[in-house]
Design a protein around this motif. Structure first.
Motif, PDB file in Angstrom:
ATOM      1  N   PRO A 100       1.216  -1.360   0.238  1.00 52.28           N
ATOM      2  CA  PRO A 100      -0.314   0.029  -0.110  1.00 52.28           C
ATOM      3  C   PRO A 100       0.928   0.976  -0.065  1.00 52.28           C
ATOM      4  CG  PRO A 100      -0.698  -1.596   1.762  1.00 52.28           C
ATOM      5  CD  PRO A 100       0.329  -1.727   1.089  1.00 52.28           C
ATOM      6  N   LEU A 101       0.193   2.332  -0.209  1.00 49.77           N
ATOM      7  CA  LEU A 101       1.189   3.123  -0.619  1.00 49.77           C
ATOM      8  C   LEU A 101       1.202   4.209   1.100  1.00 49.77           C
ATOM      9  CD1 LEU A 101      -0.563   5.663  -3.902  1.00 49.77           C
ATOM     10  CD2 LEU A 101       1.258   4.965  -3.110  1.00 49.77           C
TER      11      LEU A 101
ATOM     12  N   SER B  70       7.299  -0.212  -0.103  1.00 46.90           N
ATOM     13  CA  SER B  70       6.948  -0.162  -1.728  1.00 46.90           C
ATOM     14  C   SER B  70       8.090  -0.602  -2.515  1.00 46.90           C
ATOM     15  CB  SER B  70       6.259   1.302  -2.072  1.00 46.90           C
ATOM     16  OG  SER B  70       7.354   2.108  -2.959  1.00 46.90           O
TER      17      SER B  70
ATOM     18  N   ALA C 170       1.094   8.921  -5.243  1.00 49.17           N
ATOM     19  CA  ALA C 170      -0.555   8.249  -4.379  1.00 49.17           C
ATOM     20  C   ALA C 170      -1.190   8.547  -6.063  1.00 49.17           C
ATOM     21  CB  ALA C 170      -0.632   9.077  -3.067  1.00 49.17           C
TER      22      ALA C 170
ATOM     23  N   GLU D 297      -4.903   7.146  -8.180  1.00 48.20           N
ATOM     24  CA  GLU D 297      -5.808   5.908  -8.935  1.00 48.20           C
ATOM     25  C   GLU D 297      -4.582   5.095 -10.255  1.00 48.20           C
ATOM     26  OE1 GLU D 297      -7.635   2.602  -9.879  1.00 48.20           O
ATOM     27  OE2 GLU D 297      -8.031   4.043  -7.450  1.00 48.20           O
TER      28      GLU D 297
ATOM     29  N   ARG E 130      -1.500   4.987  -9.802  1.00 46.14           N
ATOM     30  CA  ARG E 130      -0.194   4.111  -9.248  1.00 46.14           C
ATOM     31  C   ARG E 130      -0.517   2.969  -8.846  1.00 46.14           C
ATOM     32  NH1 ARG E 130       2.000   0.765  -6.803  1.00 46.14           N
ATOM     33  NH2 ARG E 130       4.069   1.081  -5.162  1.00 46.14           N
ATOM     34  N   ARG E 131      -2.019   2.701  -8.345  1.00 46.70           N
ATOM     35  CA  ARG E 131      -2.616   1.379  -7.599  1.00 46.70           C
ATOM     36  C   ARG E 131      -3.001   1.386  -8.866  1.00 46.70           C
ATOM     37  NH1 ARG E 131      -4.757   3.802  -3.956  1.00 46.70           N
ATOM     38  NH2 ARG E 131      -6.301   4.882  -5.092  1.00 46.70           N
ATOM     39  N   GLU E 132      -3.432   0.873  -9.982  1.00 44.71           N
ATOM     40  CA  GLU E 132      -3.499   0.338 -11.331  1.00 44.71           C
ATOM     41  C   GLU E 132      -2.101   0.075 -11.689  1.00 44.71           C
ATOM     42  OE1 GLU E 132      -5.457   0.979 -15.485  1.00 44.71           O
ATOM     43  OE2 GLU E 132      -6.451   1.801 -13.601  1.00 44.71           O
TER      44      GLU E 132
ATOM     45  N   HIS F  49      -0.739  -2.893  -9.199  1.00 43.51           N
ATOM     46  CA  HIS F  49      -1.577  -4.306 -10.080  1.00 43.51           C
ATOM     47  C   HIS F  49      -1.295  -5.086 -11.380  1.00 43.51           C
ATOM     48  CE1 HIS F  49      -4.151  -4.378  -6.030  1.00 43.51           C
ATOM     49  NE2 HIS F  49      -4.033  -3.707  -5.991  1.00 43.51           N
TER      50      HIS F  49
ATOM     51  N   THR G  38      -2.612  -7.705  -0.827  1.00 44.38           N
ATOM     52  CA  THR G  38      -2.606  -6.383  -1.111  1.00 44.38           C
ATOM     53  C   THR G  38      -2.282  -6.094   0.098  1.00 44.38           C
ATOM     54  OG1 THR G  38      -3.416  -5.138  -2.652  1.00 44.38           O
ATOM     55  CG2 THR G  38      -2.699  -3.799  -1.520  1.00 44.38           C
TER      56      THR G  38
END
Length: 143
Positions: free
Chosen positions: A39-40, A45, A52, A54, A56-58, A61, A88
């Motif tokens: 997680p950010l 990491s 941070a 969306e 980055r999260r995408e 994954h 995660t």
């Protein structure tokens, strides 16, 4: 007694790739490959300090899916199959939770250099050091 289910945590590093190769070569049993997306808001990491958001999260994954897909391909090249999982969380905690929640009886993982003020962490890396110290099963660290 040989293991019946081996967990190989993959983080995209060369040592993690070597750990998968080692597991495939040594153990004729069920192998699961696990990638942990950090997680950010965590202190760790997989790519260091990143922005941070969306995107980055995408991206994280997508990277995780590429890693486990590559592991499937490497296993197929060795006439083997592997199960894959993406979770995660904190890497060490998530690995240990996965072991507790599944019938894992061996972990094979790469080790990394870590903080310079602790010999074990320098030799194994912080995630590997934690897993070796806390896992209820045998851990093989590939260096």
């Amino acid at each position: 007694m040989p293991p019946s289910h081996v967990l190989v945590p993959l983080d995209g590093s060369p040592l993690a790739d070597e750990a998968l190769a080692e597991a495939l070569a040594l153990f004729d049993c069920h192998i699961t490959v696990l990638n942990v997306v950090t997680p950010l808001d965590s202190g760790m990491s997989e790519g260091g300090v990143l922005d941070a958001g969306e995107d980055r999260r995408e991206s994280a994954h997508d990277r995780a899916e590429r890693l486990v897909d590559r592991a499937r391909t490497r296993a197929a090249d060795a006439d083997r199959t592997v199960d894959t999982a993406v979770r995660t969380g904190d890497p060490a905690d998530t690995i240990l939770e996965y072991v507790d929640d599944h019938a894992i009886d061996r972990i094979v993982m790469g080790g990394h250099g870590g903080e310079r003020n602790a010999v074990a962490r320098r030799l194994l890396g912080t995630v590997a050091t934690t897993v070796v110290g806390e896992a209820p099963v045998t851990v093989t660290v590939v260096r």
